[in-house]
Motif scaffolding. Structure first.
Motif, PDB file in Angstrom:
ATOM      1  N   LEU A 142       0.830  -1.207  -0.067  1.00 21.39           N
ATOM      2  CA  LEU A 142       0.017  -0.013   0.075  1.00 21.39           C
ATOM      3  C   LEU A 142       0.836   1.255   0.027  1.00 21.39           C
ATOM      4  CD1 LEU A 142      -2.667  -0.981   2.834  1.00 21.39           C
ATOM      5  CD2 LEU A 142      -2.983  -1.136   0.165  1.00 21.39           C
ATOM      6  N   VAL A 143       1.805   1.344   1.096  1.00 23.42           N
ATOM      7  CA  VAL A 143       2.675   2.626   1.046  1.00 23.42           C
ATOM      8  C   VAL A 143       3.647   2.843  -0.099  1.00 23.42           C
ATOM      9  CG1 VAL A 143       2.388   2.706   3.699  1.00 23.42           C
ATOM     10  CG2 VAL A 143       4.453   1.560   2.603  1.00 23.42           C
ATOM     11  N   GLY A 144       4.004   1.632  -0.606  1.00 21.38           N
ATOM     12  CA  GLY A 144       5.028   1.653  -1.688  1.00 21.38           C
ATOM     13  C   GLY A 144       4.358   2.229  -2.976  1.00 21.38           C
ATOM     14  N   ASN A 145       2.985   2.066  -3.079  1.00 20.55           N
ATOM     15  CA  ASN A 145       2.113   2.568  -4.194  1.00 20.55           C
ATOM     16  C   ASN A 145       1.559   3.997  -4.122  1.00 20.55           C
ATOM     17  OD1 ASN A 145       2.891   0.404  -6.042  1.00 20.55           O
ATOM     18  ND2 ASN A 145       0.721  -0.526  -6.101  1.00 20.55           N
ATOM     19  N   ALA A 146       1.853   4.255  -2.681  1.00 15.51           N
ATOM     20  CA  ALA A 146       1.241   5.732  -2.330  1.00 15.51           C
ATOM     21  C   ALA A 146       2.067   6.768  -3.159  1.00 15.51           C
ATOM     22  CB  ALA A 146       1.102   6.061  -0.989  1.00 15.51           C
ATOM     23  N   ASP A 147       1.519   8.014  -2.924  1.00 15.28           N
ATOM     24  CA  ASP A 147       2.329   8.976  -3.704  1.00 15.28           C
ATOM     25  C   ASP A 147       3.273   9.714  -2.680  1.00 15.28           C
ATOM     26  OD1 ASP A 147       1.083   9.462  -6.701  1.00 15.28           O
ATOM     27  OD2 ASP A 147      -0.384   9.177  -5.288  1.00 15.28           O
ATOM     28  N   ALA A 148       2.960   9.784  -1.577  1.00 21.82           N
ATOM     29  CA  ALA A 148       3.869  10.328  -0.370  1.00 21.82           C
ATOM     30  C   ALA A 148       3.446   9.284   0.972  1.00 21.82           C
ATOM     31  CB  ALA A 148       3.379  11.804  -0.215  1.00 21.82           C
ATOM     32  N   ILE A 149       4.369   9.781   1.933  1.00 18.76           N
ATOM     33  CA  ILE A 149       4.361   9.079   3.166  1.00 18.76           C
ATOM     34  C   ILE A 149       4.748   9.933   4.420  1.00 18.76           C
ATOM     35  CG2 ILE A 149       4.939   6.861   4.636  1.00 18.76           C
ATOM     36  CD1 ILE A 149       6.150   5.596   1.942  1.00 18.76           C
ATOM     37  N   VAL A 150       3.591  10.096   5.188  1.00 14.05           N
ATOM     38  CA  VAL A 150       3.902  10.748   6.474  1.00 14.05           C
ATOM     39  C   VAL A 150       3.891   9.484   7.450  1.00 14.05           C
ATOM     40  CG1 VAL A 150       3.261  12.352   8.018  1.00 14.05           C
ATOM     41  CG2 VAL A 150       2.897  12.971   5.571  1.00 14.05           C
ATOM     42  N   ALA A 151       4.920   9.630   8.376  1.00 15.91           N
ATOM     43  CA  ALA A 151       4.823   8.598   9.230  1.00 15.91           C
ATOM     44  C   ALA A 151       5.217   9.076  10.797  1.00 15.91           C
ATOM     45  CB  ALA A 151       6.220   7.570   9.002  1.00 15.91           C
ATOM     46  N   ALA A 152       4.665   8.291  11.722  1.00 15.13           N
ATOM     47  CA  ALA A 152       4.867   8.387  13.203  1.00 15.13           C
ATOM     48  C   ALA A 152       6.230   7.911  13.399  1.00 15.13           C
ATOM     49  CB  ALA A 152       3.896   7.855  14.028  1.00 15.13           C
ATOM     50  N   ASP A 153       6.823   8.533  14.631  1.00 12.17           N
ATOM     51  CA  ASP A 153       8.015   8.130  15.082  1.00 12.17           C
ATOM     52  C   ASP A 153       8.284   6.737  15.372  1.00 12.17           C
ATOM     53  OD1 ASP A 153       7.001   8.629  17.294  1.00 12.17           O
ATOM     54  OD2 ASP A 153       8.384  10.404  17.727  1.00 12.17           O
ATOM     55  N   ASP A 154       7.041   6.053  15.566  1.00  8.29           N
ATOM     56  CA  ASP A 154       7.033   4.925  16.008  1.00  8.29           C
ATOM     57  C   ASP A 154       6.966   3.566  14.712  1.00  8.29           C
ATOM     58  OD1 ASP A 154       4.430   5.164  15.456  1.00  8.29           O
ATOM     59  OD2 ASP A 154       3.817   4.029  17.210  1.00  8.29           O
ATOM     60  N   ALA A 155       6.812   4.191  13.779  1.00  5.43           N
ATOM     61  CA  ALA A 155       6.745   3.319  12.442  1.00  5.43           C
ATOM     62  C   ALA A 155       7.883   2.649  11.928  1.00  5.43           C
ATOM     63  CB  ALA A 155       6.086   4.016  11.464  1.00  5.43           C
ATOM     64  N   THR A 156       7.282   1.346  11.737  1.00  4.99           N
ATOM     65  CA  THR A 156       8.450   0.312  11.196  1.00  4.99           C
ATOM     66  C   THR A 156       7.931  -0.293   9.635  1.00  4.99           C
ATOM     67  OG1 THR A 156       7.853  -1.418  12.624  1.00  4.99           O
ATOM     68  CG2 THR A 156       9.620  -0.198  13.329  1.00  4.99           C
ATOM     69  N   PHE A 157       8.868  -0.698   9.003  1.00  5.15           N
ATOM     70  CA  PHE A 157       8.486  -1.016   7.624  1.00  5.15           C
ATOM     71  C   PHE A 157       9.057  -2.196   7.387  1.00  5.15           C
ATOM     72  CE2 PHE A 157       8.091   3.424   8.083  1.00  5.15           C
ATOM     73  CZ  PHE A 157       6.734   3.900   7.219  1.00  5.15           C
ATOM     74  N   GLY A 158       8.653  -3.315   7.010  1.00  2.00           N
ATOM     75  CA  GLY A 158       9.271  -4.588   6.473  1.00  2.00           C
ATOM     76  C   GLY A 158       8.571  -5.632   6.014  1.00  2.00           C
ATOM     77  N   LEU A 159       9.128  -6.691   5.334  1.00  2.26           N
ATOM     78  CA  LEU A 159       8.470  -7.970   4.796  1.00  2.26           C
ATOM     79  C   LEU A 159       8.963  -9.023   5.381  1.00  2.26           C
ATOM     80  CD1 LEU A 159       8.811  -6.950   0.749  1.00  2.26           C
ATOM     81  CD2 LEU A 159       6.905  -6.678   2.273  1.00  2.26           C
ATOM     82  N   PRO A 160       7.997  -9.492   6.352  1.00  2.00           N
ATOM     83  CA  PRO A 160       8.252 -11.001   6.844  1.00  2.00           C
ATOM     84  C   PRO A 160       7.794 -11.880   6.057  1.00  2.00           C
ATOM     85  CG  PRO A 160       6.287  -9.953   7.844  1.00  2.00           C
ATOM     86  CD  PRO A 160       6.804  -8.909   6.811  1.00  2.00           C
ATOM     87  N   GLU A 161       7.848 -11.851   4.714  1.00  3.40           N
ATOM     88  CA  GLU A 161       7.170 -12.757   3.763  1.00  3.40           C
ATOM     89  C   GLU A 161       7.605 -14.109   4.037  1.00  3.40           C
ATOM     90  OE1 GLU A 161       4.463 -11.019   2.190  1.00  3.40           O
ATOM     91  OE2 GLU A 161       5.209 -10.151   3.789  1.00  3.40           O
TER      92      GLU A 161
END
Length: 251
Positions: free
Chosen positions: A112-131
């Motif tokens: 979702l976020v990779g296809n968004a135009d812009a990202i605003v994030a909270a300072d507790d946000a983490t991003f990853g692929l546990p696939e």
């Protein structure tokens, strides 16, 4: 619970995911999300969409428990198609989409976020692929839009996460704010976008998508084929069963 929309200000629609406890979306949830984003973008009065979530984190991907309790391949096919539709809806939305991310953003959340135009994030946000730990393959297409190629590979192979501040340093996160300011910060960016001429902003979105170096829809669909291969080979079920068992033991 589910997907809801609101219009806090003129020209802005907020689409909110709310699937307790961790925003792991069931099959229908992905389709509902896709429909909400598409409807918002098709509204001629809307000039920007904000994608956000309620609860502990932004998105934990697909509902693995739903996959494991459903006989046959119906739920797996549904999840793959639903994710494809939701990711495409964000990418193809006729107006810019701002993702407001807090807490965890995993698996399908990266799509979702990779296809968004812009990202605003909270300072507790983490991003990853546990696939790889969940018996799946996918969304490397979208992680590649957030971090450089070699970092994407290392994160993918290890299932590690990156912080909002790390992504901000790579230029993929527009702004990092305290969690209590996330909503306002996302709306602030959305307001700036929505202040533009509605016809021009739609043309701009179409033009920018048209010069993208990677066809994200086809690239992601290619990845999904390997998820089916892992499933047919039996390895996917082993990892998903282990994941479900570990969550049951935690309760």
């Amino acid at each position: 619970m589910g997907v809801s929309t609101s219009a806090p200000q003129e020209g802005i629609t907020v689409v909110t995911m709310d699937f307790p406890p961790v925003n792991a979306l069931p099959v229908q949830g992905w389709y509902d999300l896709a429909a909400a984003v598409r409807a918002a973008g098709a509204d001629p009065t809307v000039r920007c969409v904000v994608l956000t979530a309620a609860g502990r984190g932004f998105n934990a991907g697909v509902d693995i428990k739903e996959l494991q309790r459903t006989a046959g391949y119906g739920a797996l096919i549904g999840a793959n198609r639903g994710c494809y539709e939701a990711f495409a809806a964000v990418y193809d939305c006729e107006v810019p989409v701002v993702a407001a991310v807090h807490g965890f953003c995993l698996g399908g959340g990266i799509g979702l976020v990779g296809n968004a135009d812009a990202i605003v994030a909270a300072d507790d946000a983490t991003f990853g692929l546990p696939e790889l730990d969940r018996g799946a393959l996918g969304a490397a297409t979208h992680l590649s839009r957030l971090v450089p190629q070699h970092l994407m590979r290392a994160l993918y192979y290890t299932s590690r996460t990156a912080t909002a501040h790390e992504l901000h340093r790579h230029g993929s996160v527009w702004r990092v704010v305290p969690r209590e300011h996330l909503h306002d910060a996302a709306l602030e960016l959305a307001q700036e976008i929505a202040a533009k001429d509605g016809s021009l902003i739609r043309l701009a979105k179409a033009a920018i998508n048209g010069i993208d170096p990677v066809d994200v829809r086809r690239s992601y669909r290619f990845e999904q084929g390997f998820t089916f291969e892992a499933n047919l080979g039996g390895v996917a079920d082993r990892h998903r069963d282990a994941f479900v068992s570990s969550k049951e033991e935690e309760r």
